[in-house]
Design an enzyme around this catalytic site. Structure first.
Site, short mmCIF file in Angstrom:
data_model
loop_
_atom_site.label_atom_id
_atom_site.label_comp_id
_atom_site.label_asym_id
_atom_site.label_seq_id
_atom_site.Cartn_x
_atom_site.Cartn_y
_atom_site.Cartn_z
N LYS A 38 0.84 -1.21 0.00
CA LYS A 38 0.00 0.00 0.00
C LYS A 38 0.87 1.25 0.00
O LYS A 38 2.08 1.18 0.30
CB LYS A 38 -0.91 -0.02 1.24
CG LYS A 38 -0.17 -0.01 2.58
CD LYS A 38 -1.09 -0.38 3.74
CE LYS A 38 -0.35 -0.39 5.06
NZ LYS A 38 -1.17 -0.97 6.15
N TYR A 264 12.51 31.76 5.57
CA TYR A 264 11.25 32.46 5.87
C TYR A 264 11.11 32.73 7.37
O TYR A 264 11.52 31.91 8.20
CB TYR A 264 10.07 31.59 5.44
CG TYR A 264 9.87 31.53 3.94
CD1 TYR A 264 9.80 32.69 3.17
CD2 TYR A 264 9.73 30.30 3.31
CE1 TYR A 264 9.60 32.62 1.80
CE2 TYR A 264 9.52 30.22 1.93
CZ TYR A 264 9.47 31.39 1.19
OH TYR A 264 9.26 31.32 -0.16
C1 LIG Z 1 -0.38 -1.94 6.88
C2 LIG Z 1 -0.89 -3.26 7.36
C3 LIG Z 1 -0.01 -4.35 7.55
C4 LIG Z 1 1.50 -4.23 7.44
O1 LIG Z 1 2.05 -3.90 8.70
P1 LIG Z 1 3.64 -3.76 8.92
O2 LIG Z 1 3.77 -3.35 10.34
O3 LIG Z 1 4.09 -2.69 7.97
O4 LIG Z 1 4.24 -5.08 8.59
C5 LIG Z 1 -0.56 -5.58 7.85
N1 LIG Z 1 -1.91 -5.74 8.01
C6 LIG Z 1 -2.76 -4.70 7.88
C7 LIG Z 1 -4.23 -4.93 8.10
C8 LIG Z 1 -2.28 -3.43 7.57
O5 LIG Z 1 -3.14 -2.40 7.48
#
Ligand SMILES: *Cc1c(COP(=O)(O)O)cnc(C)c1O
Length: 369
Positions: A38, A264
């Site tokens: 993701k 800034y």
């Molecule tokens: C993002 C996510 C993961 C991955 O978790 P990590 O700590 O990055 O390994 C796994 N399961 C779900 C449901 C997630 O949303």
């Protein structure tokens, strides 16, 4: 790799191979691997990362939203893709692209079945998400009878997996809580299997769960951050390699006299003669403004150069008074030699936030080293 001449995110596929081997070495041979890609594969490039993972033999992908899965399908990735947070508005994309929705509520179950029936689908794979304590998304244990009742009336969908998500798998002070979540998931899955009459895949651990709760790997594990080189733990990190390196270059060096200011709002005022290097990277590239006024740094010729004054949209100025460097030299924001966990900790953040924030303006280059 030649020195950076602009802001670049370097993606090292050998590091990904290393991390995949390390994480899978923690699994039983039959345990399946779901790679979480993701958010552009945690800020890198989801297509590049997913293709490499296909070659490494990954069993499943997960994305948060349907359009992220669509991107993978357009790139001809055929591995099953779980969409963790589908919204009813995306059901059409999901079915058109053969993506597999996580169904987390009575409403999404009913709406997805209605959609699948209208599309004349049979046995369309769905994944049931159960809440065991994170209180984010998921059915409650008490929803099982409702779910099974609805499912018994349709052939449009079939439960491919049941899963849950741990709230604090990296925190061993919360071990008791986590074991309670795992036990809760075990109970839920047993009841579900009996009532459904078949056994879907079961999964509940993320990266830290792979390491800390081997008894909870079930049929599949879901790994995100570990693949990208961070294990939320010093010992684990020794075996992992950061996949992404964010680097940039010194555009200009100024000598600022005592009493003069930089940037800034005159965010930095020199108390002594200061050498300031201007870099072509700012908050629009993923350097949070909260790193300004000395909180954050980049690494130039192996030394930390702290940010002077406020972070601009497209630039930062850093203190190179005590660093031997010149215009055109490389500056590293994070990577194997500049720890992203340490840098994120400086603003009470975590590696996840820093690495996923690298904006799409930053050019990605792929290497193996
Ligand atoms: C993002 C996510 C993961 C991955 O978790 P990590 O700590 O990055 O390994 C796994 N399961 C779900 C449901 C997630 O949303």
């Amino acid at each position: 790799m030649p020195k950076a001449t602009e802001t670049l995110l370097e993606i090292n596929l050998n590091a990904l191979d290393n991390n995949y081997s390390y994480l899978t070495s923690k699994l039983k041979p039959k345990t399946k691997v779901l790679a979480v890609v993701k958010a552009f594969a945690y800020g890198s490039d989801s297509v590049v990362i997913a293709k490499e993972l296909v070659d490494l033999g990954v069993n499943y992908f997960a994305v948060a939203y349907a359009n992220e899965g669509e991107t993978l399908r357009i790139a001809n990735i055929e591995t099953p893709i779980l969409v963790l947070h589908p919204l009813p508005v995306s059901f059409e994309v999901i079915v058109n692209r053969c993506l597999e929705p996580s169904i987390y509520s009575r409403k999404t179950l009913q709406e997805f079945i209605a959609f699948a029936e209208a599309e004349k689908q049979t046995n369309y794979p769905i994944h049931l998400k159960f809440n065991t304590g994170l209180n984010r998304l998921g059915f409650d244990e008490s929803d099982i009878s409702f779910i099974v009742e609805i499912l018994s009336k349709t052939t449009s969908v079939k439960v491919k997996s049941a899963f849950s998500h741990l709230a604090a798998s990296e925190d061993l002070n919360e071990k008791e809580f986590t074991l309670g979540q795992i036990e809760g998931f075990r109970k839920i899955s047993e009841e579900l299997i009996v009532k459904l009459g078949y056994k879907p895949l079961l999964h509940c651990v993320n990266t830290s769960g792979i390491i800390n709760y081997p008894e909870a790997h079930f049929d599949m594990v879901r790994t995100g951050i570990g693949l990208y080189g961070f294990g939320n733990d010093k010992e684990v990190n020794k075996h992992l390699k950061p996949v992404a390196t964010l680097k940039t270059v010194i555009s200009q060096i100024h000598t600022v006299q005592k009493g003069e200011s930089v940037g800034y709002n005159r965010g930095f005022i020199a108390e002594k003669t200061t050498r300031s290097a201007t870099l072509p990277i700012g908050h629009a590239d993923g350097i949070p403004r909260s790193y300004g006024r000395g909180k954050g740094w980049v690494t130039i010729n192996e030394k930390k150069a702290h940010i002077l004054g406020n972070v601009c949209m497209d630039m930062i100025m850093v203190d190179v008074t005590n660093i031997n460097c010149e215009e055109g030299d490389e500056a590293i924001v994070f990577g194997p030699s500049a720890n992203a966990e340490e840098l994120s900790a400086a603003i009470n953040s975590i590696s996840y936030e820093l690495i996923t924030a690298v904006s799409q303006r930053v050019k990605r280059i792929v290497c193996r080293k």
